[in-house]
Scaffold this active site. Structure first.
Site, PDB file in Angstrom:
ATOM      1  N   ASP A  33       0.909  -1.143   0.000  1.00 24.85           N
ATOM      2  CA  ASP A  33       0.000   0.000   0.000  1.00 24.85           C
ATOM      3  C   ASP A  33       0.946   1.190   0.000  1.00 24.85           C
ATOM      4  O   ASP A  33       1.576   1.485   1.021  1.00 24.85           O
ATOM      5  CB  ASP A  33      -0.876   0.015   1.249  1.00 24.85           C
ATOM      6  CG  ASP A  33      -1.850   1.183   1.211  1.00 24.85           C
ATOM      7  OD1 ASP A  33      -1.430   2.291   0.831  1.00 24.85           O
ATOM      8  OD2 ASP A  33      -3.023   1.002   1.547  1.00 24.85           O
ATOM      9  N   HIS A  34       1.070   1.847  -1.143  1.00 26.54           N
ATOM     10  CA  HIS A  34       2.173   2.832  -1.233  1.00 26.54           C
ATOM     11  C   HIS A  34       1.996   4.002  -0.276  1.00 26.54           C
ATOM     12  O   HIS A  34       2.951   4.713   0.019  1.00 26.54           O
ATOM     13  CB  HIS A  34       2.407   3.280  -2.684  1.00 26.54           C
ATOM     14  CG  HIS A  34       1.439   4.298  -3.190  1.00 26.54           C
ATOM     15  ND1 HIS A  34       0.186   3.973  -3.626  1.00 26.54           N
ATOM     16  CD2 HIS A  34       1.554   5.641  -3.347  1.00 26.54           C
ATOM     17  CE1 HIS A  34      -0.437   5.075  -4.024  1.00 26.54           C
ATOM     18  NE2 HIS A  34       0.372   6.103  -3.864  1.00 26.54           N
ATOM     19  N   HIS A  37      -5.765   2.817   1.202  1.00 26.29           N
ATOM     20  CA  HIS A  37      -4.978   3.976   1.670  1.00 26.29           C
ATOM     21  C   HIS A  37      -5.618   4.691   2.873  1.00 26.29           C
ATOM     22  O   HIS A  37      -4.957   4.947   3.879  1.00 26.29           O
ATOM     23  CB  HIS A  37      -4.806   5.000   0.548  1.00 26.29           C
ATOM     24  CG  HIS A  37      -4.238   4.434  -0.715  1.00 26.29           C
ATOM     25  ND1 HIS A  37      -3.304   3.436  -0.738  1.00 26.29           N
ATOM     26  CD2 HIS A  37      -4.467   4.733  -2.024  1.00 26.29           C
ATOM     27  CE1 HIS A  37      -2.978   3.154  -1.990  1.00 26.29           C
ATOM     28  NE2 HIS A  37      -3.679   3.915  -2.789  1.00 26.29           N
TER      29      HIS A  37
HETATM   30  C1  BG6 Z   1      -3.689   4.792  -6.367  1.00 22.03           C
HETATM   31  C2  BG6 Z   1      -5.071   4.889  -6.948  1.00 22.03           C
HETATM   32  O1  BG6 Z   1      -3.598   3.691  -5.497  1.00 22.03           O
HETATM   33  O2  BG6 Z   1      -3.387   5.965  -5.655  1.00 22.03           O
HETATM   34  C3  BG6 Z   1      -5.194   6.101  -7.843  1.00 22.03           C
HETATM   35  O3  BG6 Z   1      -5.369   3.719  -7.696  1.00 22.03           O
HETATM   36  C4  BG6 Z   1      -4.762   7.348  -7.107  1.00 22.03           C
HETATM   37  O4  BG6 Z   1      -6.526   6.274  -8.318  1.00 22.03           O
HETATM   38  C5  BG6 Z   1      -3.387   7.141  -6.453  1.00 22.03           C
HETATM   39  O5  BG6 Z   1      -4.696   8.418  -8.041  1.00 22.03           O
HETATM   40  C6  BG6 Z   1      -3.027   8.315  -5.566  1.00 22.03           C
HETATM   41  O6  BG6 Z   1      -1.702   8.166  -5.130  1.00 22.03           O
HETATM   42  P1  BG6 Z   1      -0.819   9.425  -4.745  1.00 22.03           P
HETATM   43  O7  BG6 Z   1       0.458   8.849  -4.231  1.00 22.03           O
HETATM   44  O8  BG6 Z   1      -0.652  10.232  -5.992  1.00 22.03           O
HETATM   45  O9  BG6 Z   1      -1.598  10.172  -3.705  1.00 22.03           O
END
Ligand code: BG6
Length: 478
Positions: free
Chosen positions: A172-173, A235
């Site tokens: 989960d980044h 997230h």
């Molecule tokens: C991803 C989603 O996991 O996270 C995307 O699938 C979203 O829809 C993105 O745009 C947002 O990531 P960050 O790091 O740009 O906030």
């Protein structure tokens, strides 16, 4: 500190995520001295290609996705030398012996599944049965981890048939973001906050993850998913967990994940009145959501605002308001801990005028601010003003700000180190689906239609009401 030498195989190595995030991130780790030059990066994909073509593809990706000043020709050359390619048939026989031949003895082996979830099981099986991955190897899987509880269980089972949980890294980044980790440091590294971190002192919590992009090119995919599955199930719930969890006994993978799991299990089931769903209308940023996904009758949400309750001793009575959406007024993500008023004001100011707010900004301009009430300097008598104690990282780090690793870089290095703390455990993912499934089923059963909202706004007006009716206000998205 450099990590050990490793062989990293990236299935889906020519895909969008690999080009956009994985390889540029790895390049930065090499340039920073964290990835040892003996590491080997093996791209695996379906297409006919060879090492030279693959290197050219990744070289172009570095140019496209990294600022030019980050590209040092000698490091780029060294990085490209580390790359090789193997054409592999995930569902068939081709390519597996070649892959096995490339894996070196005595180094860490990691396999990144940047492919459709339907391929997780077949790839895991081939890696194990052909003796390519042993009991020490690590596998990394991307979200979406399932579509609902049943599919997540099936995925977990297909991985568990070949790998132990200690070998599985579910990304989960958001957990790799600098400020998200700092949340734990602030909570558990200081005496100052933890005594106040409960419903006695915290009035409510707001979490906003706002984006300006629409669903654009991924309309067809997104329309089957929606904001609940795309952002909230993973997230945003992870952020709720890090804010709400009890102090783990140690900063270690199972201690942290046990505490997060308890939070998910303590979430109250959602009532329809506590949820607002929206879809962006046509506007200056581009077509409407319905046009973007090519279905005028779509009922998928591109915006979601919710009032959550974590029903346990620490949090009962303190709502968590969360919202996320596409095509909103700014790309801004923030967690705000809004403390209660002082119990009595000796200064004769109306209640609610000065509340301390700890704001943790995920992006952009990562940092933290603590709003504190002080006397306005000068001769004007006892006039109170709120000033922020500002801990914006860019200022603290000065020119080194660029050295903050991106979420993916950090997480991949954790895989090599064998540290699972910032990865989701199988039971956590399942518990999150167990909570979201009935909510989604409710919308489907009622045929719920999301409210339209203007592009560049803060979402549908109903989302404002969600807080107004509790006598509260959303913080400005900026
Ligand atoms: C991803 C989603 O996991 O996270 C995307 O699938 C979203 O829809 C993105 O745009 C947002 O990531 P960050 O790091 O740009 O906030």
């Amino acid at each position: 500190i450099p990590v050990e030498p490793f062989d990293l195989v990236i299935f889906g190595g020519t895909g969008d995520l690999a080009r956009r995030k994985i390889f540029p991130g790895l390049y930065r780790r090499l340039a920073d001295g964290q990835m040892p030059p003996e590491a080997r990066l093996i791209g695996a994909a379906r297409s006919d290609s060879d090492d030279a073509e693959f290197r050219a593809l990744i070289s172009a990706a570095l140019e496209e996705f990294l600022p030019a000043e980050n590209l040092r020709p000698e490091i780029v050359a060294q990085f490209l030398e580390m790359l090789s390619y193997v054409k592999i048939d995930a569902l068939g026989e081709g390519g597996w012996p070649e892959l096995k031949g490339k894996m070196r003895e005595g180094v860490v082996h990691a396999f990144y599944f940047s492919v459709a979830p339907s391929l997780f099981g077949p790839i895991a099986e081939r890696l194990k049965e052909r003796g390519i991955a042993d009991g020490q190897a690590r596998i990394v899987v991307e979200k979406p981890f399932g579509h609902d509880l049943a599919s997540a269980k099936a995925l977990n089972a297909s991985l568990a048939a070949h790998f132990d949980e200690t070998q599985i890294y579910r990304i989960d980044h958001y957990l790799g973001k600098e400020t998200v980790q700092n949340l734990m440091a602030v909570r558990f590294g200081n005496m100052l906050f933890e005594p106040l971190w409960n419903s006695q002192y915290v009035d409510h919590i707001q979490i906003t993850v706002a984006e300006t992009v629409g669903v654009g090119g991924r309309g067809e995919y997104y329309d089957r998913i929606g904001a609940m599955r795309d952002m909230v199930q993973n997230h945003l719930l992870q952020l709720v967990c890090l804010i709400a969890m009890e102090p783990p006994a140690r900063y270690d993978h199972d201690a942290v994940r046990d505490e997060k799991l308890k939070v998910i299990r303590a979430l109250d089931p959602m009532e329809p009145d506590d949820i607002v769903r929206g879809q962006y209308a046509a506007g200056p940023g581009g077509p409407s959501y319905l046009e973007d996904v090519g279905d005028p009758r779509s009922r998928t949400e591109s915006f979601l605002a919710m009032r959550l309750e974590v029903s346990n001793w620490r949090w009962a009575g303190t709502p968590f308001y969360v919202r996320t959406g596409k095509r909103l007024k700014a790309r801004a993500s923030e967690i705000a801990i809004v403390f209660k008023d002082a119990p009595h004001s000796i200064f004769d100011v109306p209640r609610g005028r000065h509340s301390n707010i700890l704001s943790i900004r995920l992006q952009p301009n990562e940092g933290m601010q603590l709003g504190v009430t002080i006397k306005e300097p000068g001769p004007g008598g006892m006039r109170l003003i709120d000033v922020p104690l500002d801990m914006t990282f860019a200022e603290a780090l000065g020119d080194d700000h660029d050295a903050i690793p991106d979420a993916y870089e950090r997480l991949i290095m954790d895989v090599i180190r064998g540290n699972q703390t910032l990865f989701m455990r199988g039971d956590e993912v399942e518990a999150a689906w167990a909570w979201t499934d009935p909510v989604i089923a409710g919308w489907e059963a009622r045929g719920h239609i999301p409210s339209p909202y203007d592009q560049g706004s803060s979402g549908p007006d109903d989302a404002l009401m969600l807080l107004h009716r509790d006598g509260r206000r959303w913080r400005e998205i900026r």
